[in-house]
Motif scaffolding. Sequence first.
Motif, PDB file in Angstrom:
ATOM      1  N   ARG A  84      72.361 125.886 -11.669  1.00 41.10           N
ATOM      2  CA  ARG A  84      72.542 124.518 -12.133  1.00 41.10           C
ATOM      3  C   ARG A  84      72.214 123.515 -11.038  1.00 41.10           C
ATOM      4  N   ARG A  85      72.663 123.765  -9.803  1.00 42.00           N
ATOM      5  CA  ARG A  85      72.397 122.833  -8.707  1.00 42.00           C
ATOM      6  C   ARG A  85      70.908 122.731  -8.420  1.00 42.00           C
ATOM      7  N   GLU A  90      69.082 122.889 -18.342  1.00 41.73           N
ATOM      8  CA  GLU A  90      68.008 123.321 -19.234  1.00 41.73           C
ATOM      9  C   GLU A  90      67.100 124.343 -18.561  1.00 41.73           C
ATOM     10  N   ARG A  91      66.678 124.046 -17.345  1.00 42.27           N
ATOM     11  CA  ARG A  91      65.797 124.998 -16.659  1.00 42.27           C
ATOM     12  C   ARG A  91      66.542 126.270 -16.271  1.00 42.27           C
ATOM     13  N   GLY A  92      67.821 126.131 -15.963  1.00 41.60           N
ATOM     14  CA  GLY A  92      68.616 127.323 -15.675  1.00 41.60           C
ATOM     15  C   GLY A  92      68.680 128.257 -16.871  1.00 41.60           C
ATOM     16  N   PRO A 204      68.082 113.729 -14.267  1.00 42.54           N
ATOM     17  CA  PRO A 204      68.210 113.862 -12.810  1.00 42.54           C
ATOM     18  C   PRO A 204      69.266 114.891 -12.468  1.00 42.54           C
ATOM     19  N   ARG A 205      68.959 115.735 -11.500  1.00 44.99           N
ATOM     20  CA  ARG A 205      69.909 116.775 -11.125  1.00 44.99           C
ATOM     21  C   ARG A 205      71.139 116.149 -10.492  1.00 44.99           C
ATOM     22  N   HIS A 344      80.312 117.234 -15.008  1.00 46.87           N
ATOM     23  CA  HIS A 344      79.556 118.452 -15.268  1.00 46.87           C
ATOM     24  C   HIS A 344      79.732 119.500 -14.176  1.00 46.87           C
ATOM     25  N   ALA A 345      79.799 119.052 -12.929  1.00 52.18           N
ATOM     26  CA  ALA A 345      80.007 120.001 -11.834  1.00 52.18           C
ATOM     27  C   ALA A 345      81.369 120.675 -11.955  1.00 52.18           C
TER      28      ALA A 345
END
Length: 405
Positions: A84-85, A90-92, A204-205, A344-345
């Motif tokens: 996630r970081r 989504e990409r994870g 944005p991450r 979220h974190a």
Amino acid sequence: MPVSPPPTANAAVTRDRTAPPHVPGAGVLLVVAFVLVSLNTRVSFGQIGPLAPVAGFSPAVISLLGLLPPLCMGAFAPLAAVARRRLGEERGLWWAGLVLVAGAVLRMLGMPGLITGTVVVSAATAVVNVLIPVLVRKRFPRERVGTMMGVYALSMGAGSALIAAVVVPVAQATGNWQPAIGLAVIPAALAAVGMTTQLRQQPPRPVGTSGTERSGRPHVARTAVAWSLTAFFGVQTLAFYTVLAWLSSILVQAGHGRGAAGTGQALLICGVAVGGFIAPVLAAKGPDQRPHILSTVLVCVAGLTGLMLAPSSTSMLWVIVLGLGLGAGQALPGVLYAHRGSDHAHVTALSTMAQTCGFLFAATGPVLAAALHTATGTWTAPLGALTAALLISAAAGMRAGHDPE
């Protein structure tokens, strides 16, 4: 379906909840991707039970393939926070989908491939398990969190049941178990394709590190809510995997034939799917989930007690009741992560800790139940021990059910 993040709790997490750019049809694509990922999450793990008698797997192999998923899902759950970081949710999930495809293909390559591929699939599933509640919290309105976690649980059960129903006919038609195992490649590939539609919508991450201090928040392992969540999820998951492993044997010892025991397994899975949908939908409607935690445990206890004490003629009724409770216990934690997490974190950290400890704890359940059964010659002792553990988890899980005043 509109797609928008929940309202921000404070300015410190504004970047964490930035909405992706609007894309026509984005809501439909998101729901489709979400369902495809959900359908795939337990497919590989539901193949071994029905396939074992046809394939001639040894008891040692069956035990190993039953132990690996919870063990690996616990061991690899921390990878989700890293994914996630570095990648975002989504990409994870997309990369996890690709790894699931690779693992599903590997499982077709003989017994070494089946064992190694199960480890790979379990590792990817661990990442999916942790990231799904975070994705739901971020991409769906807060009032739909429960519904989407219910859809996740229902789809997960439906995918597993569908593949489990066709593996035996495929193995018998081909004369080999590898093509039947290979069926898992199809939903894995569809899940990866579905998540491809979400890559352009990557927000944005987030900044910060999951589980570490952020805006004055202590490390997640130092909080009562995290340990309460871990206790509830851990015992529920231990009960789920123990019953899944030994229900057929329990029913046979109660006087049912092997055909009826197989029917009981199917009824359990149906109950799990229904309970997994209903519980989060109801629990997400209010700020206090303590009644839902208690109700979930009591339904599980009723099912176990019925299997222990009721006449064998009513066993299937109690199997359905137990399935409803176990399904609720598997789905309800997703709502708890989303409601107790401040951003979220934090949701990621809570989910990671609960699933790391919970799955590792759950891996001991089938082994300990078998040992108790061997020592006593009856399934009453293991079922009684599960009942006691569930009642303890109800008390321990109360803190996870509400925000302190």
